[in-house]
Write an enzyme that holds these catalytic residues in place. Sequence first.
Site, PDB file in Angstrom:
ATOM      1  N   CYS A 112       0.830  -1.211   0.000  1.00 31.82           N
ATOM      2  CA  CYS A 112       0.000   0.000   0.000  1.00 31.82           C
ATOM      3  C   CYS A 112       0.866   1.263   0.000  1.00 31.82           C
ATOM      4  CB  CYS A 112      -0.953  -0.001   1.198  1.00 31.82           C
ATOM      5  SG  CYS A 112      -0.148  -0.183   2.803  1.00 31.82           S
ATOM      6  N   HIS A 429      -1.607   1.072   7.505  1.00 32.53           N
ATOM      7  CA  HIS A 429      -2.046   1.082   6.103  1.00 32.53           C
ATOM      8  C   HIS A 429      -1.896   2.481   5.510  1.00 32.53           C
ATOM      9  CE1 HIS A 429      -4.208  -0.145   2.559  1.00 32.53           C
ATOM     10  NE2 HIS A 429      -5.218   0.700   2.780  1.00 32.53           N
TER      11      HIS A 429
END
Length: 496
Positions: A112, A429
Amino acid sequence: MVNVLVKWQGKKYEVDADITMPGEYFKAQLFSLTGVAPERQKILVKGGQLKDDTDMSQLGLKENQILMMIGTVGELLKEPTQPVKFVEDMSENEVAQALSIPAGLTNLGNTCYMNATLQCLKAIPELKSAMEKHNVARGQTDARANMVESLKGLFKQLNESGEGVPPFVFLQFLRQAYPRFAEQDSQHGGYRQQDADEFWSEMLTTLDQVLGKDGSVSTVVDKHMSGRMVTTWKCDEAPDEEPTERQEPFRKLNCIIDKSVNYLSQGIKKGLEEVIEKHSETLGRNADYKSVSRIARLPEYLTVTYNRFFWKASESIDAKIVKSVKFPLDLDVSEFCTPELVEKMRPARLHLREIEDKKAHERKLAKKGQNAEPEAEKKDMDVDVKPEASSAPFELSPEFKADDGCNPTGMYELIGVVTHIGRTANSGHYMAWVRKEKGVGGPDPAGRGIPETQHWWYKFDDDEVSMVTDDEILKLCGGGDWHTAYVTLYRAKKLE
């Protein structure tokens, strides 16, 4: 959900009211049942009339409670001239094109950080143009050159695809060129999470090195994403000692975060001013020197990173500073520039303000035209005075004209944000938030009452892409366990 009855024109409609959603969602439900458009609905609730932004959970709705709706069905829709094509009959590519939502990147296992960074860099058209002009010879063994070539192909795929694109080839070359991005997680297995800021820096270095092999004096990174900094060191303990000065390029500004920093400008200032200890020839010993850096050249695209991680020895982790640091949608960095640059930018800054004042005046007139008052009431209204423009036409100075890729005003607008959610650098994330340009990629979503001055943004959660407004972007300032700005990308405001 609360089951309520809505009474309209002698009929009762049973509606499951979702009290977690705003009033506009409830109105949309009634529209599907009655055909009365939301803007024509007047729904009487406790405390008055239901509005689009009403918090439904605060209304105290009870099971089978009866609500009254007033409103009429508008003009019947005319039969379309073209056959109607439903979403379920469209391919994913057709749906994406119809909604003007760009494709995302598939997460290939803790990638990510890479996906978010690439989506922001994709918002810089000059990078795309420079890569398209650059060709790599077949059989190339330079992993960095192959990185750039695969990135060119990846951007093309993203522009043409309506579904998530897996960046297999680019990731392979990235890990060949920079093995640390291939590190394994010994505790949980698979690949480790990486730092988006480090990847951002390595990408710019790679693009600069590879695209510079064409023999050009300045690369696209040099021109459009790099500035020049002047740093001065002065020792207060030795006032007779001449200050020393050094000029060097920079590709990003650092926002230092401590207890005193609440706004981006405060953090940038801390990053440009510090006290260091070094040897003084005058005193014959170590002494404290105050270092002050000022910008002598501003790039068209300005990267600002937030120093949110620090080494926590007690837990052996890179812990995160979650403190709120507010950042603006429009950024003026003139206070961080050298006096010489500030003076050179003065005419262009004045012209830019005239442009913005004119646009604001035109919006005001347009709004008054839509809400015209009766003549009797208009007499009591103040007369709008059109902002005065300079009599002579503006012309950018030859120095700025010759400096392709610079910012001649010091005024920027936010176009991209990389955020992080989580408590450590090696977990959590990353996501990207990229501004949608007005008039580009299709019309903006309608029916939200968004002012003309606001923008829509693409929210890239790997291959899941949705849209939000400026208000949601400003919530990325930190202060809790939510997505927090880690890298922000600003673009110079246009002088047109």
